[in-house]
Design an enzyme around this catalytic site. Structure first.
Site, PDB file in Angstrom:
ATOM      1  N   HIS A 202      43.725  34.651 134.050  1.00 48.77           N
ATOM      2  CA  HIS A 202      44.532  33.457 134.319  1.00 48.77           C
ATOM      3  C   HIS A 202      43.544  32.308 134.525  1.00 48.77           C
ATOM      4  CE1 HIS A 202      46.955  36.662 136.338  1.00 48.77           C
ATOM      5  NE2 HIS A 202      48.016  35.949 136.066  1.00 48.77           N
TER       6      HIS A 202
ATOM      7  N   ASP B  95      41.952  32.323 137.948  1.00 47.79           N
ATOM      8  CA  ASP B  95      40.941  33.355 138.249  1.00 47.79           C
ATOM      9  C   ASP B  95      39.537  32.886 137.928  1.00 47.79           C
ATOM     10  OD1 ASP B  95      43.262  34.904 138.395  1.00 47.79           O
ATOM     11  OD2 ASP B  95      42.990  35.665 136.361  1.00 47.79           O
TER      12      ASP B  95
HETATM   13  C1  XLS Z   1      52.281  40.502 138.440  1.00 44.25           C
HETATM   14  C2  XLS Z   1      51.972  40.490 137.023  1.00 44.25           C
HETATM   15  C3  XLS Z   1      50.777  39.621 136.630  1.00 44.25           C
HETATM   16  C4  XLS Z   1      50.772  39.393 135.147  1.00 44.25           C
HETATM   17  C5  XLS Z   1      49.938  38.241 134.711  1.00 44.25           C
HETATM   18  O1  XLS Z   1      52.991  41.383 138.947  1.00 44.25           O
HETATM   19  O2  XLS Z   1      51.813  41.804 136.595  1.00 44.25           O
HETATM   20  O3  XLS Z   1      49.601  40.198 137.091  1.00 44.25           O
HETATM   21  O4  XLS Z   1      50.348  40.523 134.450  1.00 44.25           O
HETATM   22  O5  XLS Z   1      50.348  37.047 135.277  1.00 44.25           O
END
Ligand code: XLS
Ligand code: NI
Ligand code: NI
Length: 432
Positions: free
Chosen positions: A98, A101
């Site tokens: 993301h 991150d």
């Molecule tokens: C949260 C989600 C997130 C997505 C990406 O529960 O799994 O991690 O994979 O935003």
């Protein structure tokens, strides 16, 4: 070089008798059903849980003390350095991230975007010299307080616009880094109470938002796949992208069913009251299967614990459905998974991925053997063999009247047959 993983060697395939930090089942070069294991599984490390997560749970905060924690560009670079060192140790082909991150949040939108661009260039250089490729990029539209009431479904149009602008920057970054997919998980696209929610407007806004994403993908010529990740609740009490069936209906409503595919997560499937393999099989049958997040939740605690996979029979059934559907194209196996919060040492991060890759390799090989031997598919074909009969198409064409006529003449006198579930379960047990 940082010293974070000091003393930890590159992980190699050593077979069943291999050491603690070796692949015992995952030999990337092993050919299964005509394809290398690495190309079947397409493993990805998730930047957020592996490098940005502080080790909190609903009852306590940070347990991890990483030298890169903090909101500056220098620390973001250090985090990237360590990430690429882990990638080198593991040798996996992909990673995912993301925006939040990888870059520090700026004072305003412009500064945040500059931070992202700077780090993306840095990551790009690292990818060129060593690293794996980008499986997918995404925008974090759920952590910052501006998104507490949603992003695309926020009652405030300014938040919608801010989120859309952010997605543009993240799609640009993903495109620049040669990403194979772009993911949208509707973090807070849902509601806490209907008492303050205009459900129809929010759903329409989410539809328009996704159309805008698809329009932009075509405008910039992004060749990857747009993926939506369903989840039924958490953080919102109700989330609009509840499960595969719900998202498919949503895509149809907004004319996006041929443009968008799904990223299916094991833990989310269970939260929705389904099995992982059900969600994969349904997406495949609707022709919207894309990719997976291979992380499961604890069966006893109620929240999304995002554990690395460690249950071979479960994983095998998931890969069985994926192989039946023809395998991944742009998708892959992303570990959207956290360490346990007591797993403080750098080596724990390596071990978690090594174990997960081994579990997935075992699962995929078991699935491939089941498919190759064909016993399950033969039993399935036998169970539906009646549908190749000529009178069946007459029945379907003729409607209720034709069925009534034929049944009255005594043509249909069905006799129940065994579903043979125990025998099929025993058969699966032979492989896992
Ligand atoms: C949260 C989600 C997130 C997505 C990406 O529960 O799994 O991690 O994979 O935003
Ligand atoms: Ni999740
Ligand atoms: Ni996920």
């Amino acid at each position: 070089m940082t010293d974070f993983f000091e003393g930890i060697e590159t992980v190699r395939f050593e077979g069943l008798d291999g050491g603690d930090l070796s692949y015992r089942h995952y030999d990337p070069n092993e050919v299964v059903m005509g394809k290398r294991l690495e190309d079947h599984l397409r493993f990805a490390v998730a930047w957020w849980h592996s490098f940005a997560w502080p080790g909190g749970d609903p009852f306590g905060g940070q347990t991890f003390e990483r030298p890169w924690f903090g909101d500056t560009i220098e620390l973001a670079r250090l985090k990237a350095d360590v990430a690429f060192e882990l990638f080198e140790i593991l040798g996996q082909p992909f990673f995912c991230f993301h925006d939040a991150d990888v870059r520090p949040e700026g004072q305003d939108f412009a500064e945040t975007t500059r931070n992202l661009e700077e780090i993306v260039d840095y990551i790009g250089e690292k990818m060129e010299s060593t690293g794996p490729r980008l499986l997918w990029g995404t925008a974090n539209l759920f952590t910052h307080r501006r998104y507490m009431a949603g992003a695309a479904t926020n009652p405030d149009p300014e938040v919608f616009a801010y989120a859309a602008a952010t997605v543009k920057t993240c799609m640009d970054a993903t495109h620049k880094l040669g990403g194979e997919n772009y993911v949208l998980w509707g973090g807070r696209e849902g509601y806490e109470t209907l008492l303050n929610t205009d459900l129809k407007r929010e759903r329409d806004n989410a539809g328009r938002f996704l159309q805008m994403v698809v329009e932009y993908k075509h405008k910039i010529g992004f060749p990857g796949t747009i993926l939506v990740e369903p989840k039924p609740q958490e953080p919102s009490k109700h989330q609009y992208d509840y499960d595969v069936a719900t998202v498919y209906g949503f895509l149809k409503d907004y004319g996006l069913e041929n443009e968008v595919r799904l990223n299916i997560e094991q833990g989310h499937a269970i939260l929705a009251g389904h099995s992982f393999e059900h969600e994969i099989a349904l997406a495949a049958s609707l022709d919207v299967f894309g990719s997976i997040d291979m992380n499961r939740n604890d069966y006893q605690s109620g929240w999304d614990t995002d554990q690395f996979p460690n249950n071979v029979p479960e994983v095998a059934l998931a890969y069985y459905e994926i192989l039946r559907a023809g395998g991944f194209s742009t998708g892959g196996t992303n570990f959207d998974a956290k360490l346990r919060r007591q797993s403080l040492e750098p080596v724990d991060l390596v071990a978690a991925h090594v174990g997960a890759m081994d579990v997935c390799a075992r699962g995929l090989k078991a699935a491939a053997a089941m498919l190759k031997d064909g016993a399950l598919e033969e039993a399935r074909a036998r169970r539906y063999s009646g549908w190749s009969d000529a009178q069946v198409s007459e029945m379907l064409r003729g409607g209720l009247d034709e069925c009534y006529r034929a049944a009255s003449e005594g043509r249909y006198a069905p006799s129940p047959r065994s579903g043979q579930q125990e025998r099929l379960e025993n058969l699966v047990n032979k492989y896992v």
